[in-house]
Design a protein around this motif. Structure first.
Motif, mmCIF file in Angstrom:
data_model
loop_
_atom_site.group_PDB
_atom_site.id
_atom_site.type_symbol
_atom_site.label_atom_id
_atom_site.label_comp_id
_atom_site.label_asym_id
_atom_site.label_seq_id
_atom_site.Cartn_x
_atom_site.Cartn_y
_atom_site.Cartn_z
ATOM 1 N N VAL A 1 19.827 -0.231 4.968
ATOM 2 C CA VAL A 1 21.169 0.290 5.252
ATOM 3 C C VAL A 1 22.166 -0.523 4.434
ATOM 4 O O VAL A 1 21.929 -1.701 4.131
ATOM 5 C CB VAL A 1 21.522 0.222 6.755
ATOM 6 C CG1 VAL A 1 20.575 1.075 7.565
ATOM 7 C CG2 VAL A 1 21.515 -1.217 7.264
ATOM 8 N N GLN B 1 26.822 9.405 3.619
ATOM 9 C CA GLN B 1 26.766 10.081 4.915
ATOM 10 C C GLN B 1 26.739 11.608 4.785
ATOM 11 O O GLN B 1 26.334 12.306 5.701
ATOM 12 C CB GLN B 1 27.945 9.636 5.793
ATOM 13 C CG GLN B 1 27.756 8.261 6.399
ATOM 14 C CD GLN B 1 26.583 8.192 7.358
ATOM 15 O OE1 GLN B 1 26.380 9.081 8.167
ATOM 16 N NE2 GLN B 1 25.789 7.130 7.259
ATOM 17 N N ALA C 1 15.241 5.119 7.440
ATOM 18 C CA ALA C 1 15.767 4.495 6.217
ATOM 19 C C ALA C 1 15.043 3.183 5.935
ATOM 20 O O ALA C 1 14.652 2.462 6.854
ATOM 21 C CB ALA C 1 17.263 4.238 6.368
ATOM 22 N N SER D 1 26.261 2.976 5.479
ATOM 23 C CA SER D 1 26.680 2.913 6.885
ATOM 24 C C SER D 1 28.116 2.438 7.048
ATOM 25 O O SER D 1 28.582 2.260 8.173
ATOM 26 C CB SER D 1 25.734 1.985 7.660
ATOM 27 O OG SER D 1 24.403 2.401 7.496
ATOM 28 N N ALA E 1 20.579 5.515 10.984
ATOM 29 C CA ALA E 1 19.822 5.530 9.729
ATOM 30 C C ALA E 1 18.459 4.869 9.921
ATOM 31 O O ALA E 1 17.433 5.367 9.440
ATOM 32 C CB ALA E 1 20.615 4.815 8.630
ATOM 33 N N SER F 1 19.724 13.888 5.371
ATOM 34 C CA SER F 1 19.120 12.898 6.252
ATOM 35 C C SER F 1 17.974 12.163 5.567
ATOM 36 O O SER F 1 17.320 12.702 4.672
ATOM 37 C CB SER F 1 18.578 13.584 7.508
ATOM 38 O OG SER F 1 17.378 14.273 7.187
ATOM 39 N N VAL G 1 20.713 4.145 3.032
ATOM 40 C CA VAL G 1 21.785 4.948 3.626
ATOM 41 C C VAL G 1 23.055 4.116 3.746
ATOM 42 O O VAL G 1 23.026 2.976 4.222
ATOM 43 C CB VAL G 1 21.375 5.470 5.021
ATOM 44 C CG1 VAL G 1 22.520 6.229 5.686
ATOM 45 C CG2 VAL G 1 20.144 6.380 4.921
#
Length: 206
Positions: free
Chosen positions: A125, A85, A122, A107, A117, A89, A105
């Motif tokens: 996740v 996180q 992304a 989460s 995301a 980005s 990403v």
């Protein structure tokens, strides 16, 4: 036959005989991806350690993903990057790494972070940690239901992570996880036996 696949994460020490161990693990049973996760090294040293591992993965058609470091991923032309996180980005990573890069990403246990995301582009996740992990401490402890919720609503694959072993992974497979991300369960013992044990569970689920 389950659609769920194995996603190996490296130990922090990838020197010494680790390349041989990685080759043995990848030859033991199908593995979809390998994440290169080292901490506190300068980029030159990290790139040097990554090189033999990347070659081993490429020979076996296993995606080579760099943890947290977009610049390193670009430098070594990795297949993708996994972002925490605090690691920037997915849009920025996409601009740097290109359209074909696999961008994942973290989460945690948050539906909101996962949706953000996905909206940001992304490719997958990651939810977790589902179980206590020696590899990385986590205050987040989601239930398998979050995977079930995600896989019913979204096309983007999800990865389950955190303390996963062949003995405890069945609820995550049943919930619809696309990948099981594992580290300690493989590298803290006999990597060939561990990968085969995971493969048995995955093959029996379907």
């Amino acid at each position: 036959m389950s659609d769920c696949q194995l996603y190996l994460i490296s130990p922090l020490d990838v020197g010494g005989n680790f390349p041989e161990r990685l080759a043995r693990a990848l030859d033991a049973a199908p593995v979809a991806a390998f994440q290169f996760r080292v901490k506190g090294l300068d980029q030159h040293e990290a790139a040097r350690l990554a090189e033999p591992l990347q070659a081993i993965c490429a020979e076996r058609d296993v995606a080579f993903i760099v943890n947290d470091d977009v610049a390193l991923a670009k430098r070594i032309k990795a297949d993708g990057v996994h972002l925490g996180q605090q690691d920037g980005s997915p849009q920025e990573a996409r601009e740097i790494l290109g359209r074909d890069a696999q961008i994942g990403v973290t989460s945690h246990a948050s539906r909101h972070l996962a949706m953000d995301a996905g909206d940001a582009g992304a490719d997958y996740v990651a939810f977790g940690a589902f179980f206590p992990s020696q590899t990385k401490s986590s205050d987040h402890r989601p239930e398998p239901e979050i995977i079930e919720w995600w896989s019913k609503l979204f096309e983007i694959p999800c990865v389950a992570i955190g303390g996963i072993t062949p003995d405890n992974c069945q609820p995550l497979i049943d919930a619809g996880a696309d990948f099981l991300a594992v580290s300690g369960a493989v590298w803290d013992g006999d990597e060939v036996a561990a990968v085969r044990a995971f493969a048995e569970v995955l093959n029996a689920s379907g």
